[in-house]
Scaffold this active site. Structure first.
Site, PDB file in Angstrom:
ATOM      1  N   TYR A   1     -11.941  -2.821  -2.900  1.00 34.71           N
ATOM      2  CA  TYR A   1     -12.457  -3.049  -1.543  1.00 34.71           C
ATOM      3  C   TYR A   1     -13.982  -3.151  -1.500  1.00 34.71           C
ATOM      4  CZ  TYR A   1      -7.967  -2.502   0.878  1.00 34.71           C
ATOM      5  OH  TYR A   1      -6.695  -2.687   1.364  1.00 34.71           O
TER       6      TYR A   1
ATOM      7  N   GLU B   1      -9.029 -10.565  -7.674  1.00 36.12           N
ATOM      8  CA  GLU B   1      -8.102  -9.445  -7.515  1.00 36.12           C
ATOM      9  C   GLU B   1      -7.008  -9.475  -8.587  1.00 36.12           C
ATOM     10  OE1 GLU B   1      -8.842  -8.781  -2.733  1.00 36.12           O
ATOM     11  OE2 GLU B   1      -6.973  -9.742  -3.359  1.00 36.12           O
TER      12      GLU B   1
ATOM     13  N   HIS C   1      -1.450  -5.597   1.509  1.00 38.34           N
ATOM     14  CA  HIS C   1      -2.697  -6.332   1.294  1.00 38.34           C
ATOM     15  C   HIS C   1      -2.372  -7.702   0.709  1.00 38.34           C
ATOM     16  CE1 HIS C   1      -6.635  -7.484  -0.283  1.00 38.34           C
ATOM     17  NE2 HIS C   1      -5.983  -7.825  -1.376  1.00 38.34           N
TER      18      HIS C   1
ATOM     19  N   PHE D   1     -15.083   2.635   7.722  1.00 34.28           N
ATOM     20  CA  PHE D   1     -13.766   3.111   7.281  1.00 34.28           C
ATOM     21  C   PHE D   1     -13.570   3.015   5.774  1.00 34.28           C
ATOM     22  CE2 PHE D   1     -13.395  -1.330   8.751  1.00 34.28           C
ATOM     23  CZ  PHE D   1     -12.898  -1.947   7.609  1.00 34.28           C
TER      24      PHE D   1
ATOM     25  N   ARG E   1       3.449  -7.186   9.118  1.00 36.26           N
ATOM     26  CA  ARG E   1       2.777  -6.127   9.880  1.00 36.26           C
ATOM     27  C   ARG E   1       3.274  -6.065  11.319  1.00 36.26           C
ATOM     28  NH1 ARG E   1      -3.084  -7.745   7.433  1.00 36.26           N
ATOM     29  NH2 ARG E   1      -3.179  -6.301   5.662  1.00 36.26           N
TER      30      ARG E   1
ATOM     31  N   ARG F   1      -0.785 -14.869   3.751  1.00 37.73           N
ATOM     32  CA  ARG F   1      -1.483 -14.152   4.829  1.00 37.73           C
ATOM     33  C   ARG F   1      -0.734 -14.328   6.156  1.00 37.73           C
ATOM     34  NH1 ARG F   1      -6.065 -10.969   4.026  1.00 37.73           N
ATOM     35  NH2 ARG F   1      -7.034 -11.887   5.877  1.00 37.73           N
TER      36      ARG F   1
ATOM     37  N   THR G   1      -4.583  -8.442  10.563  1.00 39.84           N
ATOM     38  CA  THR G   1      -4.980  -7.150   9.977  1.00 39.84           C
ATOM     39  C   THR G   1      -4.547  -5.961  10.839  1.00 39.84           C
ATOM     40  OG1 THR G   1      -6.900  -8.246   9.013  1.00 39.84           O
ATOM     41  CG2 THR G   1      -6.953  -5.843   9.095  1.00 39.84           C
TER      42      THR G   1
ATOM     43  N   LYS H   1       0.842  -1.202   0.000  1.00 38.06           N
ATOM     44  CA  LYS H   1       0.000   0.000   0.000  1.00 38.06           C
ATOM     45  C   LYS H   1       0.883   1.261   0.000  1.00 38.06           C
ATOM     46  CE  LYS H   1      -3.596  -2.464   2.620  1.00 38.06           C
ATOM     47  NZ  LYS H   1      -4.413  -2.445   3.859  1.00 38.06           N
TER      48      LYS H   1
HETATM   49  P1  RTP Z   1      -6.209  -6.511   3.386  1.00 39.51           P
HETATM   50  O1  RTP Z   1      -7.523  -6.806   2.689  1.00 39.51           O
HETATM   51  O2  RTP Z   1      -5.724  -5.112   3.191  1.00 39.51           O
HETATM   52  O3  RTP Z   1      -5.163  -7.555   3.190  1.00 39.51           O
HETATM   53  O4  RTP Z   1      -6.530  -6.579   4.903  1.00 39.51           O
HETATM   54  P2  RTP Z   1      -7.281  -7.707   5.666  1.00 39.51           P
HETATM   55  O5  RTP Z   1      -7.905  -8.693   4.732  1.00 39.51           O
HETATM   56  O6  RTP Z   1      -6.323  -8.197   6.673  1.00 39.51           O
HETATM   57  O7  RTP Z   1      -8.428  -6.860   6.360  1.00 39.51           O
HETATM   58  P3  RTP Z   1      -9.873  -6.428   5.856  1.00 39.51           P
HETATM   59  O8  RTP Z   1     -10.803  -6.727   6.985  1.00 39.51           O
HETATM   60  O9  RTP Z   1     -10.171  -6.947   4.501  1.00 39.51           O
HETATM   61  O10 RTP Z   1      -9.706  -4.882   5.802  1.00 39.51           O
HETATM   62  C1  RTP Z   1      -9.077  -4.275   4.713  1.00 39.51           C
HETATM   63  C2  RTP Z   1      -8.242  -3.130   5.161  1.00 39.51           C
HETATM   64  O11 RTP Z   1      -9.068  -2.129   5.735  1.00 39.51           O
HETATM   65  C3  RTP Z   1      -8.349  -1.424   6.697  1.00 39.51           C
HETATM   66  N1  RTP Z   1      -9.080  -1.404   7.952  1.00 39.51           N
HETATM   67  N2  RTP Z   1      -9.230  -0.329   8.642  1.00 39.51           N
HETATM   68  N3  RTP Z   1     -10.988  -0.211  11.786  1.00 39.51           N
HETATM   69  C4  RTP Z   1     -10.313   0.268  10.762  1.00 39.51           C
HETATM   70  O12 RTP Z   1     -10.014   1.425  10.652  1.00 39.51           O
HETATM   71  C5  RTP Z   1      -9.941  -0.668   9.718  1.00 39.51           C
HETATM   72  N4  RTP Z   1     -10.244  -1.947   9.666  1.00 39.51           N
HETATM   73  C6  RTP Z   1      -9.673  -2.420   8.524  1.00 39.51           C
HETATM   74  C7  RTP Z   1      -7.017  -2.121   6.893  1.00 39.51           C
HETATM   75  O13 RTP Z   1      -6.025  -1.392   6.180  1.00 39.51           O
HETATM   76  C8  RTP Z   1      -7.239  -3.463   6.253  1.00 39.51           C
HETATM   77  O14 RTP Z   1      -6.039  -3.989   5.750  1.00 39.51           O
END
Ligand code: RTP
Length: 155
Positions: free
Chosen positions: A56, A133, A122, A64, A109, A92, A98, A16
């Site tokens: 997304y 994707e 991501h 968010f 991370r 992952r 996350t 990112k």
């Molecule tokens: P990614 O898709 O980026 O690999 O992340 P992930 O699967 O681990 O998490 P996901 O739940 O899909 O969320 C995507 C991205 O959203 C941002 N996020 N912000 N509470 C918050 O402010 C919040 N929660 C999630 C994170 O950047 C996350 O990677």
């Protein structure tokens, strides 16, 4: 297990804008390389806000969502496709939880990020997502098919 079977699994990984700006490209790429995965596509792009919203889409009801899409489109993103046996799930694992507050030390991370909104990387969360994707970010001709000498030893 044959090396051929390993070629079937691919995942989409993106560094990112925060990871790119912080100069973490080589650090992150090297972790996937050293594990033994094969890089099959890579490009630096600044996604539009609309493109980020597409990426997304599943999160569009989340509070968010807007901030997240603004952020993803705020600068260069390093988009990649990595190939190898189990790469979706293990990728992952390399990335870590996350929220960096919960990511284990030793993960990308865990070692390199502090807050969830700036978690630098991501990775696709499953086979369906990976396929979608990869198709969203890359044209078929941007995926490079080549032999990996190390396929004699790595899968
Ligand atoms: P990614 O898709 O980026 O690999 O992340 P992930 O699967 O681990 O998490 P996901 O739940 O899909 O969320 C995507 C991205 O959203 C941002 N996020 N912000 N509470 C918050 O402010 C919040 N929660 C999630 C994170 O950047 C996350 O990677």
């Amino acid at each position: 297990p044959s090396a051929e079977a390993a070629e079937l699994e691919r995942t989409f990984i993106a560094i990112k804008p925060d990871g790119v700006q912080r100069g973490l490209i080589s650090e992150i790429v090297s972790r996937f390389e050293r594990k033994g995965y094969k890089l099959v596509a890579i490009k630096l792009v600044v996604p539009s806000k609309q493109f980020a919203e597409q990426h997304y889409e599943d999160l569009k009801e989340r509070p968010f969502f807007n901030g997240l899409c603004e952020f993803l489109s705020s600068g260069p993103v390093l988009a990649m496709v990595w190939e190898g046996q189990g790469v979706i799930k293990y990728g992952r694992k390399l990335i870590g939880a996350t929220d960096p507050q919960n990511s284990e030390p030793g993960t990308i991370r865990g070692d390199l990020a502090i807050i969830v909104g700036r978690n630098i990387i991501h990775g696709s969360d499953g086979p369906e997502t990976a396929k979608n994707e990869i198709n969203l970010w890359f044209k078929p001709e941007e995926l490079v098919n080549y032999a990996h000498n190390s396929e004699k030893w790595l899968y």
